[in-house]
Scaffold this motif. Structure first.
Motif, PDB file in Angstrom:
ATOM      1  N   UNK A 209     -23.128  20.463   7.976  1.00  0.00           N
ATOM      2  CA  UNK A 209     -24.533  20.132   8.196  1.00  0.00           C
ATOM      3  C   UNK A 209     -24.971  18.962   7.328  1.00  0.00           C
ATOM      4  N   UNK A 210     -24.422  18.885   6.110  1.00  0.00           N
ATOM      5  CA  UNK A 210     -24.777  17.784   5.215  1.00  0.00           C
ATOM      6  C   UNK A 210     -24.246  16.458   5.746  1.00  0.00           C
ATOM      7  N   UNK A 211     -23.067  16.486   6.308  1.00  0.00           N
ATOM      8  CA  UNK A 211     -22.503  15.245   6.863  1.00  0.00           C
ATOM      9  C   UNK A 211     -23.283  14.791   8.096  1.00  0.00           C
ATOM     10  N   UNK A 212     -23.742  15.749   8.889  1.00  0.00           N
ATOM     11  CA  UNK A 212     -24.547  15.372  10.054  1.00  0.00           C
ATOM     12  C   UNK A 212     -25.874  14.751   9.631  1.00  0.00           C
ATOM     13  N   UNK A 213     -26.488  15.305   8.598  1.00  0.00           N
ATOM     14  CA  UNK A 213     -27.778  14.777   8.147  1.00  0.00           C
ATOM     15  C   UNK A 213     -27.638  13.398   7.516  1.00  0.00           C
ATOM     16  N   UNK A 214     -26.614  13.201   6.703  1.00  0.00           N
ATOM     17  CA  UNK A 214     -26.422  11.886   6.079  1.00  0.00           C
ATOM     18  C   UNK A 214     -26.012  10.831   7.090  1.00  0.00           C
ATOM     19  N   UNK A 215     -25.342  11.258   8.174  1.00  0.00           N
ATOM     20  CA  UNK A 215     -24.998  10.288   9.211  1.00  0.00           C
ATOM     21  C   UNK A 215     -26.239   9.760   9.914  1.00  0.00           C
ATOM     22  N   UNK A 216     -27.280  10.576   9.953  1.00  0.00           N
ATOM     23  CA  UNK A 216     -28.518  10.155  10.605  1.00  0.00           C
ATOM     24  C   UNK A 216     -29.477   9.511   9.610  1.00  0.00           C
ATOM     25  N   UNK A 217     -29.644  10.149   8.436  1.00  0.00           N
ATOM     26  CA  UNK A 217     -30.667   9.721   7.488  1.00  0.00           C
ATOM     27  C   UNK A 217     -30.169   8.742   6.433  1.00  0.00           C
ATOM     28  N   UNK A 218     -28.883   8.634   6.243  1.00  0.00           N
ATOM     29  CA  UNK A 218     -28.362   7.738   5.236  1.00  0.00           C
ATOM     30  C   UNK A 218     -27.839   8.487   4.016  1.00  0.00           C
ATOM     31  N   UNK A 219     -27.254   7.732   3.101  1.00  0.00           N
ATOM     32  CA  UNK A 219     -26.656   8.324   1.909  1.00  0.00           C
ATOM     33  C   UNK A 219     -27.727   8.791   0.933  1.00  0.00           C
ATOM     34  N   UNK A 220     -27.462   9.935   0.307  1.00  0.00           N
ATOM     35  CA  UNK A 220     -28.393  10.527  -0.644  1.00  0.00           C
ATOM     36  C   UNK A 220     -27.863  10.308  -2.057  1.00  0.00           C
ATOM     37  N   UNK A 221     -28.756   9.897  -2.963  1.00  0.00           N
ATOM     38  CA  UNK A 221     -28.359   9.688  -4.354  1.00  0.00           C
ATOM     39  C   UNK A 221     -28.488  10.948  -5.207  1.00  0.00           C
ATOM     40  N   UNK A 222     -29.465  11.804  -4.914  1.00  0.00           N
ATOM     41  CA  UNK A 222     -29.737  12.966  -5.761  1.00  0.00           C
ATOM     42  C   UNK A 222     -30.058  14.175  -4.886  1.00  0.00           C
ATOM     43  N   UNK A 223     -29.363  15.294  -5.175  1.00  0.00           N
ATOM     44  CA  UNK A 223     -29.631  16.573  -4.510  1.00  0.00           C
ATOM     45  C   UNK A 223     -30.197  17.562  -5.528  1.00  0.00           C
ATOM     46  N   UNK A 224     -31.179  18.331  -5.085  1.00  0.00           N
ATOM     47  CA  UNK A 224     -31.714  19.436  -5.884  1.00  0.00           C
ATOM     48  C   UNK A 224     -31.666  20.705  -5.058  1.00  0.00           C
ATOM     49  N   UNK A 225     -31.126  21.778  -5.662  1.00  0.00           N
ATOM     50  CA  UNK A 225     -30.974  23.046  -4.940  1.00  0.00           C
ATOM     51  C   UNK A 225     -31.121  24.191  -5.933  1.00  0.00           C
ATOM     52  N   UNK A 226     -31.033  25.425  -5.412  1.00  0.00           N
ATOM     53  CA  UNK A 226     -31.099  26.616  -6.258  1.00  0.00           C
ATOM     54  C   UNK A 226     -29.735  27.029  -6.794  1.00  0.00           C
ATOM     55  N   UNK A 227     -28.750  26.162  -6.714  1.00  0.00           N
ATOM     56  CA  UNK A 227     -27.407  26.380  -7.256  1.00  0.00           C
ATOM     57  C   UNK A 227     -26.754  27.611  -6.630  1.00  0.00           C
ATOM     58  N   UNK A 228     -26.916  27.747  -5.296  1.00  0.00           N
ATOM     59  CA  UNK A 228     -26.224  28.826  -4.597  1.00  0.00           C
ATOM     60  C   UNK A 228     -24.721  28.580  -4.544  1.00  0.00           C
ATOM     61  N   UNK A 229     -23.971  29.637  -4.232  1.00  0.00           N
ATOM     62  CA  UNK A 229     -22.504  29.497  -4.203  1.00  0.00           C
ATOM     63  C   UNK A 229     -22.044  28.548  -3.108  1.00  0.00           C
ATOM     64  N   UNK A 230     -22.750  28.544  -1.973  1.00  0.00           N
ATOM     65  CA  UNK A 230     -22.348  27.618  -0.907  1.00  0.00           C
ATOM     66  C   UNK A 230     -22.647  26.176  -1.284  1.00  0.00           C
ATOM     67  N   UNK A 231     -23.704  25.960  -2.098  1.00  0.00           N
ATOM     68  CA  UNK A 231     -23.988  24.602  -2.562  1.00  0.00           C
ATOM     69  C   UNK A 231     -22.984  24.148  -3.604  1.00  0.00           C
ATOM     70  N   UNK A 232     -22.641  25.051  -4.537  1.00  0.00           N
ATOM     71  CA  UNK A 232     -21.686  24.686  -5.581  1.00  0.00           C
ATOM     72  C   UNK A 232     -20.297  24.426  -4.980  1.00  0.00           C
ATOM     73  N   UNK A 233     -19.937  25.199  -3.941  1.00  0.00           N
ATOM     74  CA  UNK A 233     -18.639  24.963  -3.300  1.00  0.00           C
ATOM     75  C   UNK A 233     -18.572  23.651  -2.543  1.00  0.00           C
ATOM     76  N   UNK A 234     -19.712  23.088  -2.199  1.00  0.00           N
ATOM     77  CA  UNK A 234     -19.742  21.833  -1.449  1.00  0.00           C
ATOM     78  C   UNK A 234     -19.868  20.611  -2.334  1.00  0.00           C
TER      79      UNK A 234
END
Length: 239
Positions: A209-234
């Protein structure tokens, strides 16, 4: 030979220990006075007698002398408020009402058949020192807000330079009525600018899903999340 005065009561930390000590002392005295001593077991009557065991005990007078003997608060026992026994009694009554405050504690003292001089002032003093009461009635703490991050304050950046990532749902809502029942569907309505659908709560689904979003919206410099396990694994594969 020194007498056994009431100043020795201060060695007892609570009312129960004081009553047990007096009852034990009475059993010991009876045991020594008998020609043929016998074993005396603990009983409820011995503890009740120990609560009122004193010479010249005073009661509050009134016009209730003809009341039934079962009413313990008719002629209450008079206890000086400066005596250590008064403190033990108030602490015992306060614990029996489960720390419900001054009025409940005073009522319990009266209904137990005791009249303590200066009771209200002594109750307030004891409750002020009660750790449990101060913990339950303490002022609620207010959340201290931190400063906003720098990436939220810098204007002029292109959209989706700094983004917040989160996963929510599924939320089932009724979309339309049918003859048999209601038809349900998954609602993904949110205030986010970009929405992607994940098949499962895993790191691989999030990476796709992240690759699909960046392909449309462009490259992201900074991500902020709740540090879930699926986010940390990615984090490593995406980096």
């Amino acid at each position: 030979m020194p007498t056994l005065g009431t100043h020795r009561f201060e060695r007892c930390q609570d009312w129960k220990l004081l009553i047990e000590s007096v009852a034990l002392l009475k059993r010991f005295i009876k045991h020594r006075k008998e020609d043929k001593p016998k074993i005396r077991l603990k009983s409820v009557d011995s503890y009740k007698a120990a609560e009122t065991y004193d010479d010249g005990i005073l009661r509050v007078g009134g016009r209730l002398k003809n009341v039934s003997a079962d009413v313990v608060c008719a002629l209450p026992l008079l206890i000086p408020g400066k005596h250590y026994v008064a403190t033990l009694l108030i602490v015992k009554c306060h614990q029996s009402v489960r720390h419900q405050g001054r009025y409940f504690t005073e009522g319990k003292v009266r209904s137990s058949g005791y009249w303590i001089t200066g009771c209200r002032r002594l109750v307030v003093s004891i409750l002020h020192k009660c750790v449990i009461c101060r913990r339950m009635r303490r002022q609620c703490e207010s959340q201290k807000m931190s400063d906003l991050p720098e990436d939220l304050l810098i204007p002029g950046q292109p959209p989706f330079t700094s983004v917040g990532v989160d996963i929510f749902g599924p939320w089932d809502v009724i979309t339309r009525k049918t003859r048999g029942s209601s038809a349900n569907s998954t609602c993904l309505v949110t205030r986010a600018v970009h929405i992607e659908v994940l098949e499962e709560m895993s790191s691989s689904s999030f990476i796709n899903a992240l690759r699909r979003s960046t392909a449309i919206r462009g490259k992201v410099k900074l991500f902020r999340s709740d540090m879930g396990t699926n986010f940390l694994g990615a984090m490593d594969p995406y980096a």
